[in-house]
Design a protein around this motif. Structure first.
Motif, PDB file in Angstrom:
ATOM      1  N   ASP A 103      11.836  13.502   3.190  1.00  0.00           N
ATOM      2  CA  ASP A 103      11.149  14.151   2.084  1.00  0.00           C
ATOM      3  C   ASP A 103       9.696  14.366   2.515  1.00  0.00           C
ATOM      4  N   ILE A 104       9.250  15.615   2.536  1.00  0.00           N
ATOM      5  CA  ILE A 104       7.871  15.903   2.950  1.00  0.00           C
ATOM      6  C   ILE A 104       7.033  16.421   1.794  1.00  0.00           C
ATOM      7  N   THR A 105       7.479  16.175   0.572  1.00  0.00           N
ATOM      8  CA  THR A 105       6.637  16.560  -0.548  1.00  0.00           C
ATOM      9  C   THR A 105       5.365  15.726  -0.478  1.00  0.00           C
ATOM     10  N   TYR A 106       4.265  16.317  -0.842  1.00  0.00           N
ATOM     11  CA  TYR A 106       2.967  15.653  -0.733  1.00  0.00           C
ATOM     12  C   TYR A 106       2.951  14.354  -1.533  1.00  0.00           C
ATOM     13  N   GLU A 107       3.548  14.394  -2.709  1.00  0.00           N
ATOM     14  CA  GLU A 107       3.599  13.204  -3.567  1.00  0.00           C
ATOM     15  C   GLU A 107       4.288  12.036  -2.856  1.00  0.00           C
ATOM     16  N   THR A 108       5.378  12.313  -2.172  1.00  0.00           N
ATOM     17  CA  THR A 108       6.104  11.260  -1.458  1.00  0.00           C
ATOM     18  C   THR A 108       5.327  10.790  -0.237  1.00  0.00           C
ATOM     19  N   LEU A 109       4.783  11.719   0.531  1.00  0.00           N
ATOM     20  CA  LEU A 109       4.059  11.342   1.747  1.00  0.00           C
ATOM     21  C   LEU A 109       2.832  10.487   1.460  1.00  0.00           C
ATOM     22  N   THR A 110       2.170  10.747   0.348  1.00  0.00           N
ATOM     23  CA  THR A 110       0.910  10.058   0.057  1.00  0.00           C
ATOM     24  C   THR A 110       1.065   8.921  -0.953  1.00  0.00           C
ATOM     25  N   ALA A 111       2.302   8.609  -1.336  1.00  0.00           N
ATOM     26  CA  ALA A 111       2.540   7.534  -2.307  1.00  0.00           C
ATOM     27  C   ALA A 111       2.111   6.195  -1.713  1.00  0.00           C
ATOM     28  N   GLU A 112       1.606   5.312  -2.542  1.00  0.00           N
ATOM     29  CA  GLU A 112       1.106   4.005  -2.093  1.00  0.00           C
ATOM     30  C   GLU A 112       2.216   3.027  -1.722  1.00  0.00           C
ATOM     31  N   GLN A 113       3.451   3.359  -2.018  1.00  0.00           N
ATOM     32  CA  GLN A 113       4.550   2.451  -1.684  1.00  0.00           C
ATOM     33  C   GLN A 113       4.833   2.484  -0.194  1.00  0.00           C
TER      34      GLN A 113
ATOM     35  N   GLY B 162       7.811   0.949   9.478  1.00  0.00           N
ATOM     36  CA  GLY B 162       7.034   1.331   8.304  1.00  0.00           C
ATOM     37  C   GLY B 162       5.685   1.791   8.802  1.00  0.00           C
ATOM     38  N   HIS B 163       4.983   2.515   7.981  1.00  0.00           N
ATOM     39  CA  HIS B 163       3.673   3.000   8.400  1.00  0.00           C
ATOM     40  C   HIS B 163       2.809   3.200   7.170  1.00  0.00           C
ATOM     41  N   PRO B 164       1.510   3.321   7.380  1.00  0.00           N
ATOM     42  CA  PRO B 164       0.622   3.580   6.242  1.00  0.00           C
ATOM     43  C   PRO B 164       0.973   4.910   5.587  1.00  0.00           C
ATOM     44  N   VAL B 165       0.463   5.110   4.384  1.00  0.00           N
ATOM     45  CA  VAL B 165       0.697   6.383   3.706  1.00  0.00           C
ATOM     46  C   VAL B 165       0.013   7.498   4.486  1.00  0.00           C
ATOM     47  N   TYR B 166       0.533   8.698   4.296  1.00  0.00           N
ATOM     48  CA  TYR B 166      -0.062   9.859   4.941  1.00  0.00           C
ATOM     49  C   TYR B 166      -1.321  10.288   4.196  1.00  0.00           C
ATOM     50  N   THR B 167      -2.233  10.854   4.945  1.00  0.00           N
ATOM     51  CA  THR B 167      -3.404  11.542   4.406  1.00  0.00           C
ATOM     52  C   THR B 167      -3.307  12.972   4.901  1.00  0.00           C
ATOM     53  N   ASP B 168      -4.187  13.826   4.449  1.00  0.00           N
ATOM     54  CA  ASP B 168      -4.168  15.208   4.948  1.00  0.00           C
ATOM     55  C   ASP B 168      -4.281  15.230   6.470  1.00  0.00           C
ATOM     56  N   GLU B 169      -5.143  14.374   7.014  1.00  0.00           N
ATOM     57  CA  GLU B 169      -5.338  14.350   8.475  1.00  0.00           C
ATOM     58  C   GLU B 169      -4.091  13.859   9.208  1.00  0.00           C
TER      59      GLU B 169
ATOM     60  N   LYS C 141      -1.440  16.506   9.239  1.00  0.00           N
ATOM     61  CA  LYS C 141      -1.747  17.482  10.295  1.00  0.00           C
ATOM     62  C   LYS C 141      -1.293  16.960  11.659  1.00  0.00           C
ATOM     63  N   MET C 142      -1.504  15.666  11.913  1.00  0.00           N
ATOM     64  CA  MET C 142      -1.060  15.074  13.186  1.00  0.00           C
ATOM     65  C   MET C 142       0.468  15.128  13.301  1.00  0.00           C
ATOM     66  N   ALA C 143       1.159  14.878  12.200  1.00  0.00           N
ATOM     67  CA  ALA C 143       2.623  14.924  12.218  1.00  0.00           C
ATOM     68  C   ALA C 143       3.110  16.336  12.532  1.00  0.00           C
ATOM     69  N   ILE C 144       2.480  17.326  11.936  1.00  0.00           N
ATOM     70  CA  ILE C 144       2.885  18.718  12.140  1.00  0.00           C
ATOM     71  C   ILE C 144       2.567  19.191  13.555  1.00  0.00           C
ATOM     72  N   LYS C 145       1.366  18.894  14.034  1.00  0.00           N
ATOM     73  CA  LYS C 145       0.933  19.404  15.337  1.00  0.00           C
ATOM     74  C   LYS C 145       1.374  18.545  16.523  1.00  0.00           C
ATOM     75  N   GLN C 146       1.386  17.212  16.342  1.00  0.00           N
ATOM     76  CA  GLN C 146       1.636  16.319  17.475  1.00  0.00           C
ATOM     77  C   GLN C 146       2.909  15.501  17.341  1.00  0.00           C
ATOM     78  N   GLY C 147       3.537  15.527  16.166  1.00  0.00           N
ATOM     79  CA  GLY C 147       4.749  14.739  15.969  1.00  0.00           C
ATOM     80  C   GLY C 147       4.485  13.246  15.953  1.00  0.00           C
ATOM     81  N   ILE C 148       3.376  12.853  15.325  1.00  0.00           N
ATOM     82  CA  ILE C 148       2.983  11.440  15.288  1.00  0.00           C
ATOM     83  C   ILE C 148       2.817  11.013  13.830  1.00  0.00           C
ATOM     84  N   ASP C 149       3.351   9.831  13.474  1.00  0.00           N
ATOM     85  CA  ASP C 149       3.196   9.331  12.105  1.00  0.00           C
ATOM     86  C   ASP C 149       1.855   8.608  11.947  1.00  0.00           C
ATOM     87  N   PRO C 150       1.503   8.154  10.736  1.00  0.00           N
ATOM     88  CA  PRO C 150       0.181   7.540  10.518  1.00  0.00           C
ATOM     89  C   PRO C 150      -0.090   6.279  11.338  1.00  0.00           C
TER      90      PRO C 150
END
Length: 187
Positions: free
Chosen positions: A121-131, A139-146, A149-158
């Motif tokens: 699920d790549i909806t913004y709400e899901t990616l940035t949720a605090e859970q 597991g990884h930290p929540v996504y931020t806009d930055e 962008k890393m996930a889209i361009k470099q294929g790297i999670d937070p």
């Protein structure tokens, strides 16, 4: 080699050339009636698998934003195809975009064609949720806009881990990235 054999080989060569030339005539407009085969489109609700009844589905051809256009087509508002590396082979052969794997609602959940990877699920709400986020990594930290962008361009999670190899690495401009993230916020 006999003369008959040479004539047969020449005939086969001419047939191959003719078949190859016919492929040049096959353009996107020649399959307009089967819009579901075009890159960036998905089967809408109620779609019947018979292409003889194209009125059973709607093809989105006008977009409210550059981000929406990128999400659905892989092209930006300037008509430029957004280049990428990696991803499923069919994506580079047939074209596609975010919607091809993550669906029209951005929720993913269905294995991609010819593979076992299940797009998340790549909806913004899901990616940035605090859970806690759990995917192919612990597991990884929540996504931020930055980090999106890393996930889209470099294929790297937070957390700096590589995403699944089926995630293409899109070579987008900063403007296109920002527009795409703004669109993800609407899903």
């Amino acid at each position: 080699m006999s003369r008959n054999m040479l004539i047969l080989l020449l005939f086969i060569g001419v047939v191959f050339i003719f078949v190859g030339m016919m492929n040049l005539l096959y353009t996107p407009s020649s399959y307009q009636q089967y819009g579901w085969q075009q890159p960036g489109t998905m089967y809408p609700d109620g779609f019947e698998t018979s292409p003889s009844s194209p009125s059973n589905f709607d093809i989105i051809s006008e977009f409210d934003s550059n981000g929406e256009m990128i999400y659905y087509t892989g092209f930006n508002e300037d008509g430029q195809r957004i280049p990428f590396q990696g991803g499923p082979r069919w994506l580079s052969v047939h074209g596609g975009s975010c919607v091809s794997c993550h669906g029209v609602d951005g929720k993913g959940g269905v294995p991609i064609m010819m593979g076992t990877a299940v797009p998340p699920d790549i909806t913004y709400e899901t990616l940035t949720a605090e859970q806690d986020h759990e995917d192919e990594h612990e597991g990884h930290p929540v996504y931020t806009d930055e980090t999106i962008k890393m996930a889209i361009k470099q294929g790297i999670d937070p957390s700096g881990e590589r995403l699944d190899y089926t995630m293409p690495r899109w070579n987008m401009s900063e403007k296109d990235l920002n527009d795409l993230i703004e669109y993800l916020k609407t899903l």
